[in-house]
Design a protein around this motif. Structure first.
Motif, PDB file in Angstrom:
ATOM      1  N   LEU A  31       0.662  -1.150  -0.057  1.00 55.78           N
ATOM      2  CA  LEU A  31       0.021   0.016   0.118  1.00 55.78           C
ATOM      3  C   LEU A  31       1.006   1.159   0.095  1.00 55.78           C
ATOM      4  O   LEU A  31       1.917   1.236   0.846  1.00 55.78           O
ATOM      5  CB  LEU A  31      -0.928  -0.043   1.262  1.00 55.78           C
ATOM      6  N   SER A  33       0.355   5.428   0.358  1.00 57.57           N
ATOM      7  CA  SER A  33      -0.571   6.745   0.474  1.00 57.57           C
ATOM      8  C   SER A  33       0.207   7.912   0.124  1.00 57.57           C
ATOM      9  O   SER A  33       1.634   7.777   0.057  1.00 57.57           O
ATOM     10  CB  SER A  33      -1.277   6.800   1.758  1.00 57.57           C
ATOM     11  N   VAL A  39      -4.592   6.437  -2.241  1.00 54.89           N
ATOM     12  CA  VAL A  39      -3.994   5.060  -1.743  1.00 54.89           C
ATOM     13  C   VAL A  39      -3.944   4.081  -2.760  1.00 54.89           C
ATOM     14  O   VAL A  39      -4.749   4.007  -3.434  1.00 54.89           O
ATOM     15  CB  VAL A  39      -4.617   4.400  -0.443  1.00 54.89           C
ATOM     16  N   HIS A  55      -9.474   9.929  -1.612  1.00 53.72           N
ATOM     17  CA  HIS A  55     -10.064  10.479  -0.489  1.00 53.72           C
ATOM     18  C   HIS A  55     -10.097  11.989  -0.921  1.00 53.72           C
ATOM     19  O   HIS A  55      -9.852  12.460  -1.978  1.00 53.72           O
ATOM     20  CB  HIS A  55      -8.858  10.789   0.763  1.00 53.72           C
ATOM     21  N   VAL A  59      -3.705  12.198   1.873  1.00 55.45           N
ATOM     22  CA  VAL A  59      -3.881  10.906   2.386  1.00 55.45           C
ATOM     23  C   VAL A  59      -2.317  11.120   3.545  1.00 55.45           C
ATOM     24  O   VAL A  59      -1.404  11.023   2.691  1.00 55.45           O
ATOM     25  CB  VAL A  59      -3.962   9.511   2.048  1.00 55.45           C
ATOM     26  N   CYS A  62      -1.802   5.032   5.956  1.00 55.58           N
ATOM     27  CA  CYS A  62      -2.626   3.805   5.493  1.00 55.58           C
ATOM     28  C   CYS A  62      -2.212   2.674   6.296  1.00 55.58           C
ATOM     29  O   CYS A  62      -1.036   2.578   6.782  1.00 55.58           O
ATOM     30  CB  CYS A  62      -2.599   3.694   4.091  1.00 55.58           C
ATOM     31  N   SER A  70      -7.855  -2.307   3.440  1.00 58.06           N
ATOM     32  CA  SER A  70      -6.918  -1.388   3.760  1.00 58.06           C
ATOM     33  C   SER A  70      -7.771  -0.317   4.458  1.00 58.06           C
ATOM     34  O   SER A  70      -8.784  -0.211   4.496  1.00 58.06           O
ATOM     35  CB  SER A  70      -6.252  -0.962   2.576  1.00 58.06           C
ATOM     36  N   TRP A  71      -7.028   0.453   5.446  1.00 61.06           N
ATOM     37  CA  TRP A  71      -7.482   1.576   6.390  1.00 61.06           C
ATOM     38  C   TRP A  71      -6.712   2.677   5.932  1.00 61.06           C
ATOM     39  O   TRP A  71      -5.576   2.612   5.857  1.00 61.06           O
ATOM     40  CB  TRP A  71      -7.754   1.287   7.775  1.00 61.06           C
ATOM     41  N   SER A  72      -7.217   3.837   5.981  1.00 60.84           N
ATOM     42  CA  SER A  72      -6.384   5.187   5.540  1.00 60.84           C
ATOM     43  C   SER A  72      -7.422   6.522   6.183  1.00 60.84           C
ATOM     44  O   SER A  72      -8.251   6.448   6.268  1.00 60.84           O
ATOM     45  CB  SER A  72      -6.390   5.413   4.043  1.00 60.84           C
ATOM     46  N   THR A  81     -12.173   2.690   5.326  1.00 64.15           N
ATOM     47  CA  THR A  81     -11.773   1.110   5.152  1.00 64.15           C
ATOM     48  C   THR A  81     -12.061   0.910   3.593  1.00 64.15           C
ATOM     49  O   THR A  81     -13.044   1.077   3.097  1.00 64.15           O
ATOM     50  CB  THR A  81     -12.347   0.260   5.741  1.00 64.15           C
ATOM     51  N   ASP A  89     -15.144   1.229  -0.870  1.00 66.13           N
ATOM     52  CA  ASP A  89     -14.832   1.790   0.421  1.00 66.13           C
ATOM     53  C   ASP A  89     -15.976   2.137   1.224  1.00 66.13           C
ATOM     54  O   ASP A  89     -17.155   2.376   0.748  1.00 66.13           O
ATOM     55  CB  ASP A  89     -13.735   2.717   0.233  1.00 66.13           C
TER      56      ASP A  89
END
Length: 340
Positions: A31, A33, A39, A55, A59, A62, A70-72, A81, A89
């Motif tokens: 990943l 960001s 991301v 986003h 970002v 992440c 994945s989370w960011s 997520t 997402d």
């Protein structure tokens, strides 16, 4: 010019890189960001971008929750997520200011976010929902998990250690042993301590056990400094990443260099070639065979022309990352002699 054992990822971010994170299960997926508000998921084996999601704003961090999620979070203060299989997402929640840090703690099965709103928030990834908000003394700049311990670095050179199983109180409150602003904290894989870096070319190695005997072992050292025309230039140490097997770690600085350190024997194992611009983030793969290196200008000198932002994947060897056995044996012998 890159070395024969490394390559640059294709379709790299179009603005400053904030984080690189390998999958928790394989060295194949990474990943990345970025300040370009994305991301990206890369298949590093194929040197191809698998997908990217956006986003509203840049970002800042992440993390993988598991191999397929994945989370960011970032300047939009929204925590997302993303399902990497379905490319969908979900907005999990928000902070009251930009989200600076996103980490997963497998021991407690909780996502952890740190924000410039002076809080750490825990999130249940199964629901997903907010599992608690915990006030910090200053803006959160960096954090790391060591087993069930959470280590938080804030503005004002403060370091707080929390127990993720019981966040009702702070286990330890410390002041950084480095004199300047904290840039990065990363926990040892053996969960016994952490490395902390500052904007003034130094790294500290510290231990979680508060006993006087253990605390005597902590130390700090200078790094990422260059002499040019007789003048020493000191650079921020932006990134730290531990090798999961050897307990050695890599540091990346705004001098464009990556160093590998043996913390037990207090030695530098090697230094890679100079990269085009500042090292913004580093990540070893789960098996320790690869190191992802984000070469990305971090606005240290303001808005000037600079080399393009890029992620390099380097194949690393035991010769570069494994402690010298003779040095380690000598160190233990010296320690034993000192006790008698």
């Amino acid at each position: 010019m890159t070395a024969c054992n490394e390559y640059k990822l294709n379709q790299g971010p179009e603005d400053s890189i904030s984080a690189v994170k390998f999958s928790p299960s394989t060295a194949q997926f990474l990943l990345v960001s970025s300040w370009d508000c994305t991301v990206r998921l890369y298949d590093v084996a194929a040197n191809a971008m698998r997908m990217k999601y956006k986003h509203a704003d840049p970002v800042l961090d992440c993390a993988f929750y598991d191999p397929t999620h994945s989370w960011s979070g970032g300047l939009d203060a929204q925590l997302k997520t993303h399902d990497l299989n379905t490319d969908q997402d979900t907005i999990v929640g928000t902070h009251d200011a930009p989200i600076r840090c996103v980490e997963y703690c497998p021991e407690v099965n909780v996502m952890v976010t740190g924000s410039w709103d002076r809080s750490v928030r825990l999130w249940d990834p199964r629901t997903p929902c907010n599992a608690g908000t915990f006030t910090q003394p200053e803006k959160v700049y960096t954090l790391s998990v060591a087993g069930d311990r959470l280590i938080v670095g804030t503005a004002g050179r403060r370091v707080l250690v929390w127990d993720l199983r019981n966040m009702g109180y702070v286990l330890q409150r410390r002041e950084s042993s480095l004199k300047y602003q904290t840039r990065c904290i990363r926990a040892f894989p053996n969960k016994q301590g952490f490395a902390l870096s500052s904007i003034e070319g130094r790294v500290a190695v510290e231990y979680l056990d508060p006993s006087l005997e253990v605390q005597k072992k902590k130390y700090a050292f200078k790094c990422h400094r260059l002499k040019e025309n007789g003048i020493e230039h000191v650079y921020p140490v932006n990134a730290i990443s531990f090798h999961g097997t050897h307990n050695t770690f890599a540091t990346g600085g705004s001098d464009g260099f990556v160093n590998i350190w043996d913390p037990l024997n207090k030695k530098r194992l090697c230094q890679f070639h100079r990269y085009p611009t500042s090292i913004a983030s580093l990540a070893f793969s789960i098996d320790g065979s690869l190191l992802a290196i984000a070469s990305s200008y971090m606005q240290e000198q303001g808005d000037i022309s600079h080399s393009e932002d890029a992620v390099f994947i380097r194949q690393v060897t035991d010769a570069e990352t494994k402690p010298n056995v003779l040095c380690e044996w000598s160190h233990k012998q010296d320690s034993a002699s000192a006790k008698h």
